[in-house]
Design a protein around this motif. Sequence first.
Motif, PDB file in Angstrom:
ATOM      1  N   PRO A 244       0.877  -1.234   0.151  1.00  0.00           N
ATOM      2  CA  PRO A 244       0.139  -0.039  -0.044  1.00  0.00           C
ATOM      3  C   PRO A 244       0.715   1.392   0.023  1.00  0.00           C
ATOM      4  N   LEU A 245       2.010   1.340   0.716  1.00  0.00           N
ATOM      5  CA  LEU A 245       2.964   2.707   0.525  1.00  0.00           C
ATOM      6  C   LEU A 245       3.050   2.810  -0.551  1.00  0.00           C
ATOM      7  N   HIS A 246       3.625   1.916  -1.284  1.00  0.00           N
ATOM      8  CA  HIS A 246       4.141   2.171  -2.828  1.00  0.00           C
ATOM      9  C   HIS A 246       2.919   2.462  -3.682  1.00  0.00           C
ATOM     10  N   GLY A 247       1.666   2.203  -3.364  1.00  0.00           N
ATOM     11  CA  GLY A 247       0.475   2.457  -4.130  1.00  0.00           C
ATOM     12  C   GLY A 247      -0.453   3.901  -3.625  1.00  0.00           C
ATOM     13  N   GLY A 248       0.381   4.463  -2.847  1.00  0.00           N
ATOM     14  CA  GLY A 248       0.100   5.894  -2.402  1.00  0.00           C
ATOM     15  C   GLY A 248      -0.695   6.076  -1.107  1.00  0.00           C
ATOM     16  N   VAL A 249      -0.648   5.075  -0.427  1.00  0.00           N
ATOM     17  CA  VAL A 249      -1.424   5.173   1.133  1.00  0.00           C
ATOM     18  C   VAL A 249      -0.279   5.676   1.945  1.00  0.00           C
ATOM     19  N   GLN A 250      -0.778   6.698   2.592  1.00  0.00           N
ATOM     20  CA  GLN A 250      -0.007   7.425   3.974  1.00  0.00           C
ATOM     21  C   GLN A 250      -0.278   6.562   5.034  1.00  0.00           C
ATOM     22  N   VAL A 251       0.724   5.629   5.069  1.00  0.00           N
ATOM     23  CA  VAL A 251       0.666   4.403   6.086  1.00  0.00           C
ATOM     24  C   VAL A 251       1.464   5.157   7.532  1.00  0.00           C
ATOM     25  N   GLN A 261      -8.747   0.953   8.000  1.00  0.00           N
ATOM     26  CA  GLN A 261      -9.828   1.291   7.025  1.00  0.00           C
ATOM     27  C   GLN A 261      -9.232   1.661   5.775  1.00  0.00           C
ATOM     28  N   LYS A 262      -7.824   2.445   5.530  1.00  0.00           N
ATOM     29  CA  LYS A 262      -7.211   2.757   4.577  1.00  0.00           C
ATOM     30  C   LYS A 262      -6.593   1.255   3.856  1.00  0.00           C
ATOM     31  N   LEU A 263      -5.904   0.445   4.531  1.00  0.00           N
ATOM     32  CA  LEU A 263      -5.403  -0.739   4.317  1.00  0.00           C
ATOM     33  C   LEU A 263      -6.578  -1.628   3.673  1.00  0.00           C
TER      34      LEU A 263
END
Length: 882
Positions: A244-251, A261-263
């Motif tokens: 997810p990090l490389h997919g744009g999610v601010q982890v 919820q983001k994940l």
Amino acid sequence: MKLTELLIENNLRSFASGAAQSRLGPNNPGAPGTVAELKRQLQKFQLEFDNQPPNPQQKAWIGDMSDEWSQALTDAVIQWKTSILRQDPNARVDVRTPEFSPQEIQILLNSRLYGPGSPNEGLLIMDGGQAGTNDPLPTWTGRTLDLSFVIDTPVGNIETTRDMLAAISFNGWAVILDELLNKKGSILQSANVQKIARLEKEMYAYQNAHPRIWLQSWEDDILQNDGERLKATFANGNEKYFHPLHGGVQVNLGGRKELSQKLYAYFKELGNGLLRKYEANAQANQARAAGEGEPEVVNNLSEQQVNVWAIEMKNALAEGWISFIPGVDGIDETSVKDLMNQLKTPDDWNNGSARYQDLVNEDLAQRLADALTDEDYESIVFRPLASIGRINHNLLHSSIVFGLSTDSLNVEYENDTFTIMKAREANKVIVKKGSKQIKNAVLIDDLLRIAIEETGGSVPDFNVDTSPESIELANTILIAAIQEFAPWMVPYYVKATPFDESTNPQMGVNRLRGLSEKAAQLVANGLKEPSIFDWCGGEIKEDADWLVDTKAVHFDKKWAEDEGSLGLAAYGNILDDIDAATDEEKALLDRIHREETRMDAFAELANTNDLASRYERIYRLFKQEHGETIDQRIFEKKTDQLTEFVMNGTPINDEGFALIMSDLGASKAAPLTMAKIFEEAMLGPWWTAWIGTDEEKIQKLVSMISDPEDYTLINEYYKALGNGDLIDDIDSEYLTIFGETDEINRLKAILGIRGSELATADLDPGLLRELTELGTDQSTAKLEKIKDIFERPKNNYFVDVNDGEPDTLINSDKVETVYKFFEEVANGAMYDDDQKEIWFDILEAMDVELQRVLSDRDGRRNRNRYEDWSALYNTAKQTWFS
């Protein structure tokens, strides 16, 4: 095995197999439903207390059936373990912890208990002082993968890591993990099955932790630091990172609920996209399966599949500008090979290459010709295109009207002039542009068609209907050609020994069928019988050369004596290079083969001096003479009888063979069957999919390896079954998180420190055997044998060999491991001048082989690896024996 046919592992049962990397307990309650299943199993057991009569009402669990692990359940588990020990003092249970070991799960699931109506209901049935067990069920049972599933839990329902995992569901995680493994290069579905089992357990190990901690485990344990590189590919060609990090999610932002919820939102999109792709592929497979009764009908790849194929080919060929330089590293050859093998019809190539051109605006056929070495191009591109009928060079070449006085023919194509040579070289059509030979097989095919039309010939109709008469005549000509040009190729074409045990035994059968079909087309097109005969002979000789050059097949010298040619003996195992059987040995082999004379033959053999060496020679000769090994003959190619001997000491039925085993041990007497039992213990039968590691069986098997010769023998046949090094596979399959097991330590103690390093370097089995013996025998004869082995041309000892295909990249680990072994042995004893010269001859032979590999692929990585070796070689010449 198709992914849609998998049976999914029962949550609790997975912890009884090698699939689980963490123990079931309060801190790791497993996937959803695991704790509830644990409580149901505990309800079957009656607790036994000291000085109290049996009472069926005293159940091991009487609480709620929720999926939560409570303190009450912790107490109940401890009580249950204590009760088991009271009934069976030999039980492998640990009453100090509520965590379950694999053995404890097996007791929970497989123990035989007294049934209803008995005052002992729920207590262990003891048989001769041991607790009885039921046959274990297949590990993966309970749920079936549903590719039509849609992940649709509302985001607002997600509050924790566990909520996120459950909402994605097994269906989502299964396709995500399978796609991940495919992107990592795991090609076989059966291998993915086992790996998915392990990865799923790793995912749930941190289900109760903060999502940021879970995500770190996802990166470390699942993606294994490949998060920046790996992307999933959807049916429409779009791609999405697995991380997810490389997919744009601010982890790094948000609390537990927000990040969960983001994940969830990220993996929901990833899972649903892959479920739709897998569903489309499954439907296509079902459509193909519906036509299995008509094997001549082969469906083209669908539009979606063509699109995905082109995108993945683009990715495989686009790893940097350096990949555009011929012969230089930069492309993913494994993926290219896998993609080429997915093509089933000429239209598959035509459609896929056209879509590729739309994506990157370059000709795929020329790109592959530029990017690959000649040898790689032959294996990866030319032969797949020929097998599906997209190129037919020799057939087309035979239809050109050259004329009697000309040696070549010029053809104009796209403002360039090409020269087609009349004579073939090594049965290959030669086309040149100026002085440069053309490699692009698709271009050559097009040029040949133009030449046929320009010279007034007839382009063969490859879609012509073939009559039973034309097929019969074609087969007659084909059989005559095989007998004339290469009779030793018969085992390859009919899947006989040794090809019946190769990694792709159907290859020769499919090739023969293809030759028959093309010969029938030539008959139907009106070609004369002598021309068809010559064409068949050329194709057959090309197959033979390909087996020698690419598959490292050795040929038996007796064919040169009997037939004036070379014949097939076995795959390139240097251990099988032995002198032919004497008349006396042939008589002994025949007596062993016949049941009525076997006892006396074995008794005679048992009285031989140096029985181990004598038996190994007879064992290999028996395979050459009778097409099966001695233990295959004794056990009828089954493993159950020797398994009973290994596990329980049950006597072998054949008294003569039992006599040999009593002297040599099972490892030396039956190495092939032992290898198969090792494989079964680690992989399980294919029909039970994820059966897991049989720890007890591996322990018993390892206990029967008593010296390095035992190990190298079994390892030889274990690798011949398509596996890696035995010691590596035991180490990776054995269930432990506390370092190396006793079994691995035992093997390392047997092999010694340097022998262990050799055993884990994935060396050729025959080479490993000879090097292991060199560790204790540095005689002149042994050194000469090592020298002869290394002087074999194109031996491929220092490259990886996958599915019989040698790579063209130097494996530095193999080179360094062998060199260090040589360095230690060479400097650990006294040698005379002649022996020292042999040592340097061995190193020179290594250098010659590595230079050959470098010349095949003169790329940056290969040059660097050769230079590393060259430094070692120069050091040896300056310092050894000084």
